[in-house]
Structure formats: C-alpha cells, structure tokens
Design a protein around this motif. Structure first.
Motif, mmCIF file in Angstrom:
data_model
loop_
_atom_site.group_PDB
_atom_site.id
_atom_site.type_symbol
_atom_site.label_atom_id
_atom_site.label_comp_id
_atom_site.label_asym_id
_atom_site.label_seq_id
_atom_site.Cartn_x
_atom_site.Cartn_y
_atom_site.Cartn_z
ATOM 1 N N GLU A 158 48.588 35.084 -26.166
ATOM 2 C CA GLU A 158 46.671 36.016 -26.253
ATOM 3 C C GLU A 158 46.657 34.483 -27.059
ATOM 4 O O GLU A 158 45.198 35.428 -28.069
ATOM 5 C CB GLU A 158 47.312 37.225 -27.199
ATOM 6 N N SER A 159 46.840 34.088 -27.779
ATOM 7 C CA SER A 159 46.494 33.444 -28.622
ATOM 8 C C SER A 159 44.889 31.677 -28.387
ATOM 9 O O SER A 159 44.464 31.534 -28.886
ATOM 10 C CB SER A 159 47.127 32.208 -30.323
ATOM 11 N N LEU A 160 45.611 31.466 -26.812
ATOM 12 C CA LEU A 160 44.732 30.585 -26.104
ATOM 13 C C LEU A 160 43.306 31.056 -25.998
ATOM 14 O O LEU A 160 43.263 32.126 -25.287
ATOM 15 C CB LEU A 160 45.375 29.885 -25.276
ATOM 16 N N PRO A 161 42.074 30.888 -25.709
ATOM 17 C CA PRO A 161 40.731 30.780 -25.252
ATOM 18 C C PRO A 161 40.926 30.565 -24.174
ATOM 19 O O PRO A 161 41.421 30.171 -23.307
ATOM 20 C CB PRO A 161 39.836 30.364 -25.957
ATOM 21 N N VAL A 162 40.473 32.019 -23.489
ATOM 22 C CA VAL A 162 40.396 31.633 -21.915
ATOM 23 C C VAL A 162 38.962 31.556 -21.793
ATOM 24 O O VAL A 162 38.046 33.189 -22.002
ATOM 25 C CB VAL A 162 41.133 32.783 -21.399
ATOM 26 N N ILE A 163 38.305 30.831 -21.048
ATOM 27 C CA ILE A 163 36.731 30.834 -20.226
ATOM 28 C C ILE A 163 36.347 31.612 -18.771
ATOM 29 O O ILE A 163 37.363 30.765 -18.176
ATOM 30 C CB ILE A 163 35.873 29.565 -20.605
ATOM 31 N N GLU A 164 35.647 31.785 -18.560
ATOM 32 C CA GLU A 164 35.968 32.518 -17.282
ATOM 33 C C GLU A 164 34.496 33.162 -16.892
ATOM 34 O O GLU A 164 33.669 33.685 -17.615
ATOM 35 C CB GLU A 164 36.394 34.016 -17.607
ATOM 36 N N ASP A 165 33.980 32.101 -15.908
ATOM 37 C CA ASP A 165 32.562 32.650 -15.274
ATOM 38 C C ASP A 165 32.614 31.687 -13.606
ATOM 39 O O ASP A 165 33.423 30.836 -12.871
ATOM 40 C CB ASP A 165 31.388 31.809 -15.738
ATOM 41 N N GLY A 166 31.709 33.208 -12.791
ATOM 42 C CA GLY A 166 32.069 31.994 -12.170
ATOM 43 C C GLY A 166 32.773 31.783 -11.117
ATOM 44 O O GLY A 166 32.910 31.117 -10.307
ATOM 45 N N GLY A 167 34.356 33.098 -11.359
ATOM 46 C CA GLY A 167 35.345 32.436 -10.071
ATOM 47 C C GLY A 167 36.119 31.357 -10.777
ATOM 48 O O GLY A 167 36.945 30.796 -9.876
ATOM 49 N N VAL A 168 35.637 31.275 -11.476
ATOM 50 C CA VAL A 168 36.576 30.253 -12.297
ATOM 51 C C VAL A 168 36.889 30.442 -13.996
ATOM 52 O O VAL A 168 36.207 31.316 -14.554
ATOM 53 C CB VAL A 168 36.080 28.805 -12.612
ATOM 54 N N ALA A 169 39.017 30.488 -14.282
ATOM 55 C CA ALA A 169 39.086 30.738 -15.126
ATOM 56 C C ALA A 169 39.689 29.440 -15.785
ATOM 57 O O ALA A 169 40.879 29.410 -15.143
ATOM 58 C CB ALA A 169 39.810 32.072 -14.760
ATOM 59 N N ALA A 170 39.380 28.447 -16.562
ATOM 60 C CA ALA A 170 40.186 28.046 -18.161
ATOM 61 C C ALA A 170 40.734 28.715 -19.092
ATOM 62 O O ALA A 170 40.297 29.100 -20.065
ATOM 63 C CB ALA A 170 39.497 27.115 -17.962
ATOM 64 N N THR A 171 42.605 28.671 -19.012
ATOM 65 C CA THR A 171 43.117 28.479 -20.292
ATOM 66 C C THR A 171 43.084 27.455 -20.737
ATOM 67 O O THR A 171 42.758 26.661 -20.708
ATOM 68 C CB THR A 171 43.974 29.406 -20.396
ATOM 69 N N LEU A 172 42.086 27.244 -22.780
ATOM 70 C CA LEU A 172 41.902 25.880 -23.101
ATOM 71 C C LEU A 172 43.614 25.682 -24.442
ATOM 72 O O LEU A 172 44.270 26.098 -25.231
ATOM 73 C CB LEU A 172 40.608 26.462 -23.910
ATOM 74 N N VAL A 173 44.693 25.028 -23.579
ATOM 75 C CA VAL A 173 45.339 24.792 -23.783
ATOM 76 C C VAL A 173 45.952 24.095 -25.027
ATOM 77 O O VAL A 173 46.648 24.763 -26.184
ATOM 78 C CB VAL A 173 46.424 24.302 -23.144
ATOM 79 N N GLY A 174 44.985 22.888 -25.204
ATOM 80 C CA GLY A 174 44.761 22.430 -26.756
ATOM 81 C C GLY A 174 43.997 21.530 -26.395
ATOM 82 O O GLY A 174 42.853 21.346 -25.580
ATOM 83 N N GLY A 175 43.088 21.693 -27.550
ATOM 84 C CA GLY A 175 42.430 20.811 -27.747
ATOM 85 C C GLY A 175 40.825 21.464 -28.079
ATOM 86 O O GLY A 175 41.029 22.930 -28.018
ATOM 87 N N THR A 176 39.292 20.607 -27.366
ATOM 88 C CA THR A 176 38.240 21.542 -27.691
ATOM 89 C C THR A 176 37.719 20.861 -26.335
ATOM 90 O O THR A 176 37.869 20.186 -26.060
ATOM 91 C CB THR A 176 36.948 20.547 -28.388
ATOM 92 N N ALA A 177 37.152 22.401 -25.465
ATOM 93 C CA ALA A 177 36.004 22.344 -24.354
ATOM 94 C C ALA A 177 35.148 23.659 -24.370
ATOM 95 O O ALA A 177 36.401 24.599 -25.075
ATOM 96 C CB ALA A 177 36.853 22.381 -23.444
ATOM 97 N N TRP A 178 33.973 23.679 -23.521
ATOM 98 C CA TRP A 178 33.796 24.604 -23.051
ATOM 99 C C TRP A 178 33.061 25.130 -24.404
ATOM 100 O O TRP A 178 32.539 26.485 -24.781
ATOM 101 C CB TRP A 178 33.353 25.165 -22.407
ATOM 102 N N GLY A 179 32.891 24.780 -26.013
ATOM 103 C CA GLY A 179 32.283 25.472 -27.007
ATOM 104 C C GLY A 179 34.010 26.482 -27.385
ATOM 105 O O GLY A 179 33.507 26.762 -29.327
ATOM 106 N N GLU A 180 35.472 26.414 -27.133
ATOM 107 C CA GLU A 180 36.161 26.849 -27.510
ATOM 108 C C GLU A 180 36.636 25.361 -28.469
ATOM 109 O O GLU A 180 37.611 24.994 -28.024
ATOM 110 C CB GLU A 180 36.657 27.462 -26.630
ATOM 111 N N THR A 181 38.557 26.241 -29.156
ATOM 112 C CA THR A 181 39.109 25.446 -29.611
ATOM 113 C C THR A 181 40.378 26.005 -29.609
ATOM 114 O O THR A 181 40.037 26.650 -29.939
ATOM 115 C CB THR A 181 38.521 25.084 -31.000
ATOM 116 N N SER A 182 41.596 25.168 -29.272
ATOM 117 C CA SER A 182 42.405 25.955 -28.928
ATOM 118 C C SER A 182 43.142 26.127 -30.642
ATOM 119 O O SER A 182 43.058 25.062 -31.415
ATOM 120 C CB SER A 182 43.200 25.143 -27.825
#
Ligand code: MN
Length: 305
Positions: A158-182
């Motif tokens: 639950e502590s990891l950011p999940v970014i979801e949009d348009g049939g794509v779901a990304a869990t940010l395991v480590g680092g920074t992307a799409w404006g989120e930080t793990s």
C-alpha cells in the motif's frame, strides 16, 4: 491520477531515430530446479543507470516439501531490491532482520561496507505445491556511499504509488516518475516501475532519466511500430520521451536512472569501483570476518576464481 504527457512524445519517430538502442536477450540458466534469466550485466551493456544486475527468477513450481534455499552469503557496494509476482521468500540478515516478502511488497537491502543474508522459502509455504516468480535486482551505490553502514527496509504494497490511466497501471517500485516518488530509499536518481497494460493501452515513458530500459515480462510491447516479445530487455536511446503500445495485454518493467559515476567491478556478490576492495571482501569472507546471520549455521563458500 493521470499520466503527465511525456516530453517530446513520439519525437524519436518523427526524427527517424529508433528509440530502442539495443535489445538484450537474457541468458537463461537452470539453478537447481528453476530457471533464471539474467539481463544485466550483459556483454553488450554493463549497467542501466544504477542497475548492475537484473535477474528474473522463475516462474517455477516446486513440489510439496521443496523450495528455494539461498544460504547466507555476503554483499558489498550495492543495494538489492526484491520484487515478487508469485510466492514468498524469507529474508534473514546479519543486522538481525527477519522479514518475509510477498508479491507487491519491497525488500530493500543496502550492503554498503558489508552485509550477509539468506533467502529461503518459508517452512509453512513448503507444505503444498509452491510457485516462485520474481525479479532480483542490484543497484550499484554511488562511490561516496559504497562504504556506508548496511541497512534493510521493508515496504508494504500500500505504500507504493500506483498511477492508472487509459488501460495502463504502473506501480512505482523505486525512484521517481510521472510526478510521483516511491518511498523506497534509493541512493541515486532512479526509475523502477511495474507496468500492466491492457490491449490498446499506451504508456508514456518519461525522458527525464539519463538511462532507461524496458523489460518485457509478459505479452508483447510495441515501440515505434516494432514489436518486442516477453524476455526482451530493451535499452532505450537517451533523452526522448517515448510511447509504448500494447497490441495485446502485456506486463513490463521500466528501469533506469542517472549514469553511474564511473565503471564498477562485479565479482560474485561484490560490487565496487575498486578491484582492491573486491579482493579485500573476498579475503574477509574466506576468513569469516563478516558478521554472521543469527540462527543460520550454513553459508555459501567463496567461489574458486
Ligand atoms: Mn544476495
């Protein structure tokens, strides 16, 4: 949440430069009942950002009673990140941490000046058939952190950011992307994401990280009209935001970060900028000078050169 538009999306196509610089097909080895595919280090490419070791373990099915037993062994100069899709591993280390890891969770261990750990299938998981599938990666520490104090952290799913949009779901395991930080305490600029794409999905891969690669875990991914099958490790051309498309459902890992501050030596479980430091670690393990793992009596002997 939604995707931030990748900077210069599709510019690689527009300029006619292929966005995939290099395709590595990992070597596959059987290590005592299950398959391991190693994408890094490869002879064509040693590192991608801090990533110096990238190993897919499984998928494998163990019969009742069997399981994985990686006996105590040492590390220096790196961090390890364990990310599972199936199964469970019990981690024990010389700092005294005893931590099971299950799919969606992160075990993050920084070896620094030296740590010893074991990784085993927990006894209670061996009562029935047992499935194992995951990724084991190592990140090299920046030179000024190679001798830092060792540490271990566990992160709940639950502590990891999940970014979801348009049939794509990304869990940010480590680092920074799409404006989120793990929350995972990485030691240099990093991107590490687990991406599930439905058929027709479109993933913008940000261009902000110096080095990037995509690993096709399941299904087929399409980049600039080229299709790449499961098991392909794709090193991307630096600098461009690109788009990945899913002609059918697929699962990918995106990894990378800042270019390392110089080359690294890698020998067995040791990583260092210095050959002498690796020789020292070999001598230390041979002489039993690393701290032991509480409640473990076995160990992996130093391999012969
Ligand atoms: Mn290890």
């Amino acid at each position: 949440m939604s995707w931030r538009p990748a900077k210069d999306a599709d510019c690689a196509q527009a300029k006619g430069c292929p966005p995939v610089d290099l395709v590595i097909v990992p070597r596959s080895r059987d290590i005592g009942g299950f398959e391991v595919r190693r994408a890094l280090p490869a002879k064509e490419r040693r590192m991608v950002g801090p990533f110096i070791f990238f190993d897919q373990m499984g998928p494998a099915v163990f019969p009742p009673g069997a399981g994985m037993d990686v006996r105590p062994h040492p590390h220096i100069g790196l961090s390890t990140l364990t990310w599972l899709f199936e199964g469970e591993i019990l981690h024990r280390d010389s700092l005294g941490f005893v931590q099971p890891i299950r799919p969606g969770e992160v075990n993050w261990m920084t070896a620094g000046s030296g740590i010893v750990h074991s990784e085993r299938t927990p006894p209670e998981a061996r009562t029935g058939e047992f499935r194992a599938f995951g990724l084991q990666i190592w990140m090299a520490l920046p030179r000024e952190k190679e001798e830092m104090a060792p540490g271990f952290q566990h992160y709940a799913a639950e502590s990891l950011p999940v970014i979801e949009d348009g049939g794509v779901a990304a869990t940010l395991v480590g680092g920074t992307a799409w404006g989120e930080t793990s929350p995972v305490a990485v030691h240099s600029d990093t991107i590490y994401a687990d991406i599930r794409m439905a058929q027709g999905g479109r993933l913008p891969v940000p261009g902000e990280h110096e080095e990037r690669a995509l690993y096709v875990l399941e299904g087929v991914a399409e980049i600039a009209g080229d299709r790449f099958e499961a098991g392909s490790f794709l090193v991307l051309r630096p600098g461009d935001g690109i788009a990945v498309e899913a002609p059918s459902a697929c699962r990918l890992m995106l990894l990378g970060g800042a270019t390392a501050d110089g080359p690294r030596h890698i020998w067995w479980n040791f990583v260092s900028h210095s050959k002498e430091r690796i020789e020292q670690a070999k001598a230390d393990w041979r002489a039993g000078r690393f701290d032991p793992v509480p409640d473990e009596t076995e160990f992996i002997p130093l391999p012969e050169d």
